[in-house]
Scaffold this motif. Sequence first.
Motif, PDB file in Angstrom:
ATOM      1  N   UNK A 173       0.856  -1.180   0.000  1.00  0.00           N
ATOM      2  CA  UNK A 173       0.000   0.000   0.000  1.00  0.00           C
ATOM      3  C   UNK A 173       0.894   1.233   0.000  1.00  0.00           C
ATOM      4  N   UNK A 174       0.629   2.154  -0.923  1.00  0.00           N
ATOM      5  CA  UNK A 174       1.372   3.409  -1.013  1.00  0.00           C
ATOM      6  C   UNK A 174       0.391   4.567  -0.829  1.00  0.00           C
ATOM      7  N   UNK A 175       0.712   5.488   0.069  1.00  0.00           N
ATOM      8  CA  UNK A 175      -0.195   6.565   0.449  1.00  0.00           C
ATOM      9  C   UNK A 175      -0.066   7.811  -0.419  1.00  0.00           C
ATOM     10  N   UNK A 176       1.141   8.095  -0.891  1.00  0.00           N
ATOM     11  CA  UNK A 176       1.359   9.310  -1.678  1.00  0.00           C
ATOM     12  C   UNK A 176       2.298   9.014  -2.833  1.00  0.00           C
ATOM     13  N   UNK A 177       1.913   9.478  -4.033  1.00  0.00           N
ATOM     14  CA  UNK A 177       2.742   9.315  -5.223  1.00  0.00           C
ATOM     15  C   UNK A 177       2.726  10.614  -6.024  1.00  0.00           C
ATOM     16  N   UNK A 233      -0.682  -4.717 -12.345  1.00  0.00           N
ATOM     17  CA  UNK A 233      -0.608  -5.070 -10.928  1.00  0.00           C
ATOM     18  C   UNK A 233      -1.091  -3.952 -10.009  1.00  0.00           C
ATOM     19  N   UNK A 234      -1.784  -2.972 -10.563  1.00  0.00           N
ATOM     20  CA  UNK A 234      -2.552  -2.046  -9.725  1.00  0.00           C
ATOM     21  C   UNK A 234      -3.860  -2.748  -9.379  1.00  0.00           C
ATOM     22  N   UNK A 235      -4.001  -3.122  -8.117  1.00  0.00           N
ATOM     23  CA  UNK A 235      -5.143  -3.950  -7.703  1.00  0.00           C
ATOM     24  C   UNK A 235      -6.299  -3.140  -7.148  1.00  0.00           C
ATOM     25  N   UNK A 236      -6.033  -1.909  -6.707  1.00  0.00           N
ATOM     26  CA  UNK A 236      -7.102  -1.111  -6.135  1.00  0.00           C
ATOM     27  C   UNK A 236      -6.621   0.294  -5.825  1.00  0.00           C
ATOM     28  N   UNK A 259       3.656  -9.000  -6.777  1.00  0.00           N
ATOM     29  CA  UNK A 259       3.226  -8.065  -5.735  1.00  0.00           C
ATOM     30  C   UNK A 259       2.345  -6.990  -6.362  1.00  0.00           C
ATOM     31  N   UNK A 260       1.169  -6.785  -5.795  1.00  0.00           N
ATOM     32  CA  UNK A 260       0.173  -5.856  -6.329  1.00  0.00           C
ATOM     33  C   UNK A 260       0.121  -4.570  -5.504  1.00  0.00           C
ATOM     34  N   UNK A 261      -0.332  -3.500  -6.159  1.00  0.00           N
ATOM     35  CA  UNK A 261      -0.368  -2.175  -5.545  1.00  0.00           C
ATOM     36  C   UNK A 261      -1.788  -1.749  -5.212  1.00  0.00           C
ATOM     37  N   UNK A 262      -1.974  -1.260  -3.985  1.00  0.00           N
ATOM     38  CA  UNK A 262      -3.160  -0.511  -3.591  1.00  0.00           C
ATOM     39  C   UNK A 262      -2.671   0.900  -3.287  1.00  0.00           C
ATOM     40  N   UNK A 263      -3.130   1.887  -4.048  1.00  0.00           N
ATOM     41  CA  UNK A 263      -2.583   3.239  -3.960  1.00  0.00           C
ATOM     42  C   UNK A 263      -3.668   4.259  -3.632  1.00  0.00           C
TER      43      UNK A 263
END
Length: 448
Positions: free
Chosen positions: A77-81, A139-142, A99-103
């Motif tokens: 999980x990444x909070x800020x991009x 791989x952006x999952x949500x 590995x999937x990303x929840x951003x």
Amino acid sequence: MWSFLALAVPVLLGSLQAVTAVPTISAVGSKFFYENGTQYYLKGIAYQLTPHDPLVDTAQCKRDIARMSELGANAIRVYHVDASADHKGCMSAFADAGIYLFVDLDTFNTQIEQTDPHWNQTQFDRFKEVLDEFQKFDNTAGVFVGNEVLTTADGSQAAPYVLAAARDIKAYRDEKGYRQIPVGYSAADIADLRPMLQNYLACAGNHSDRLDFYSLNAYEWCGQSSYEQSGYNILQKNATDYPIPIFFSETGCNTPAPRTFHDQSAIFGKKMSGTWSGSIVYEWIEETNDYGLISYGPSVKAAAATNSIIEDGFTRKGTPTPVSPDFGNLKAQWATLHPTGVHLSDYRKVASGITNIKCPASTSGGWAVDPNSPLPTLGQTLSKEAATTMGTSSTDGKATAAGSGASATATKKSSASALTITGTTATERLLAVSMLLSGVVGAVAFWL
């Protein structure tokens, strides 16, 4: 010339196909699934290595990925991009590792605020920029439209604005023809708001007006606790028969130390895995709050922090060194937990029978959202005067929502400022692709 094209075209097509090298994740009913129908459970890590964007340094991502894979992680999980940055290297490396990303879509300046809830064009534009960037990666999952927007018992007035953001982002996603990336929210664990907020965000009869998933930041299981003592049994009770996927978007209490992560055996075990879709452990890097799983060296005094890889007194680049015994404890827990869930082909037989959850009724001195009121429109703000007054047009032309109920029953904005979702039609997209290919062929011909 033709022999050159015979070589060039496969290379071009191969580069386009590389984007779809990893199976996507979709939300069906109350669960996540891989493309092959296997149920997806998150074993995730909160990964905000640097305050502004941890997904721009490919070499560092690869070093961290090696340790994450050792843990058994399949999500971050990444909070800020920074939506304008280049994320291809890191996202490809994470995809290669499964590995999937929840951003989070918000930025430091565009998050929805509980004390002054609003949803305007500036926020919407910034949210769209992040979605535009990360929808490129399979791989952006949500994506999250908010993190802990509601933090107090009297904060329910902000809930309709969270849902309005989700509604508009979903509409934009669909209008642009993007993949159906699930849109959700990460909630603070406020007992006075449970389960009202959870149910409100998923109860709309129209799919476009509710979340695609809901998640909870919960730190209830601390030390040598249990399913009942921690209150996880209550969380499970509240989530039973929930119509959309639900998971822990932050977990891992660190008092008392060390962190044992015994809650993972409940989340991925028989008591909860039929309802919950896994967890994201907070957090990757060791900082002042002592939640880190790895460190890059000892803390550095602010006065000495002149190196660009040091921020807020902590080194944020280099060889990740596990924090002991926490890293090993989590690794040991996840190594034994492998729920299989249900296959999509079997689940579809029962998913159609999932009924909508009942919307929570507003109560005096409690949950203050009228479930029958429409969501705020773009540019609508909450009236701070006359808490029980219906919304009226304000002097700047924006609509003003009703007060204590946060019911957003405001007068509609004029057609000149109404929400317009920009996008391209299928014909326009086809024409654009045709023109692009023509340009490529023309350029090759000119070169020859």
